[in-house]
Design a protein around this motif. Structure first.
Motif, short mmCIF file in Angstrom:
data_model
loop_
_atom_site.label_atom_id
_atom_site.label_comp_id
_atom_site.label_asym_id
_atom_site.label_seq_id
_atom_site.Cartn_x
_atom_site.Cartn_y
_atom_site.Cartn_z
N GLY A 129 0.81 -1.22 0.00
CA GLY A 129 0.00 0.00 0.00
C GLY A 129 0.84 1.26 0.00
N SER A 130 1.91 1.27 0.79
CA SER A 130 2.70 2.50 0.93
C SER A 130 3.44 2.86 -0.35
N PHE A 140 6.81 11.40 2.23
CA PHE A 140 7.36 10.34 3.06
C PHE A 140 6.45 10.06 4.26
N THR A 141 5.88 11.13 4.84
CA THR A 141 4.97 10.93 5.97
C THR A 141 3.71 10.18 5.51
N ASP A 142 3.26 10.44 4.29
CA ASP A 142 2.13 9.68 3.74
C ASP A 142 2.52 8.21 3.56
N SER A 185 -5.08 10.11 10.77
CA SER A 185 -3.66 10.33 10.52
C SER A 185 -3.38 11.77 10.09
N VAL A 186 -4.18 12.29 9.16
CA VAL A 186 -3.98 13.66 8.69
C VAL A 186 -4.33 14.67 9.78
N THR A 187 -5.39 14.40 10.53
CA THR A 187 -5.81 15.31 11.60
C THR A 187 -4.73 15.43 12.67
N GLY A 191 0.20 12.44 8.59
CA GLY A 191 0.17 12.42 7.13
C GLY A 191 -0.21 13.79 6.61
N THR A 192 0.06 14.04 5.34
CA THR A 192 -0.22 15.36 4.77
C THR A 192 -1.31 15.33 3.70
#
Length: 258
Positions: A129-130, A140-142, A185-187, A191-192
């Protein structure tokens, strides 16, 4: 063949070979060809197999006696290693004087082969998935967020399969969990880009093998199987889209747009 009883046992063994192949994702024309080759290798006068994604029908004739066997296939997973092993077995059986008892032993051993260790499935499920997230130009954070979410998705889907959830419902639940975790994750700042995290994670659910088999079966003239597998792929894709869309809509209503 020495007796009618031997023919019956050969018929059952051929069905077992087809069952192992079909329930692990083999194309229907490959299953039919394997079954017929096994039967005709022992001087059967007539052997005809008809395979659908959910069942195997086999009729053989030996010295005026016609025998028919029907096997229902209820669950299908994907293990290409087992398909390759049955292919190898069928060649050995056809080109040798292997006994039927030995054939049963080999096929049962293949059927009982355990899948890869859970830790290995989690790691490579996460990487699958990554790396899709990177393919869609995620950061990279995603990448890291998708790795964690994809690994969790592997655990969830295995749990749902053990509980015998239908594939439609399990894909809705899986895609919904992916979306919820991506939003979290984004909150939280792990992740971005939520879209790329979701896309990368749900790639584990995309029915790529079903789509490929649908095309190959249709090209081979097995239109019933081709349509069945194509419909399966459409239903899975619909379930994924529904799970993601419904979860995003609910989150937007409750918490506003991100």
């Amino acid at each position: 063949m020495e007796s009618l009883n031997d023919v019956k046992r050969l018929l059952v063994m051929a069905i077992l070979a087809g069952k192992v192949m079909l329930k692990n994702g083999a194309e229907t024309y490959r299953v039919e060809d394997t079954i017929k080759r096994i039967c005709k290798s022992r001087n059967i006068d007539f052997a005809e197999a008809f395979v659908t994604p959910t069942g195997i029908f086999l009729s053989v004739e030996y010295k005026g006696e016609v025998l028919t066997y029907i096997k229902r296939i209820k669950s299908i997973k994907f293990d290409l290693n087992k398909i390759a092993l049955v292919n190898e077995f069928s060649r050995q059986f056809v080109n040798s004087n292997m006994s039927i008892d030995k054939g049963f032993e080999i096929l049962n051993d293949i059927d009982n082969i355990k899948t890869y260790p859970k830790s290995l499935r989690l790691i490579f499920g996460g990487f699958a998935g990554s790396f899709f997230t990177l393919l869609f130009k995620g950061s990279f954070t995603d990448f890291v967020s998708t790795f964690i979410i994809s690994s969790i998705l592997v655990i969830v889907m295995e749990f749902l399969n053990r509980k015998n959830f239908t594939f439609f419902l399990s894909n809705i639940i899986g895609s919904s969990i992916v979306t919820i975790l991506s939003i979290i994750s984004v909150t939280l700042g792990f992740g971005t880009d939520m879209d790329k995290i979701i896309i990368g994670s749900i790639m584990l659910l995309v029915p790529g093998v079903a789509i490929t088999n649908a095309i190959r079966d249709s090209i081979s003239g097995d239109f019933l199987s081709g349509i069945s597998r194509g419909l399966e792929a459409i239903i899975v894709a619909t379930a994924i889209a529904f799970g993601v869309g419904a979860t995003l809509k609910i989150s937007f209503i409750l918490f506003g747009g991100m």
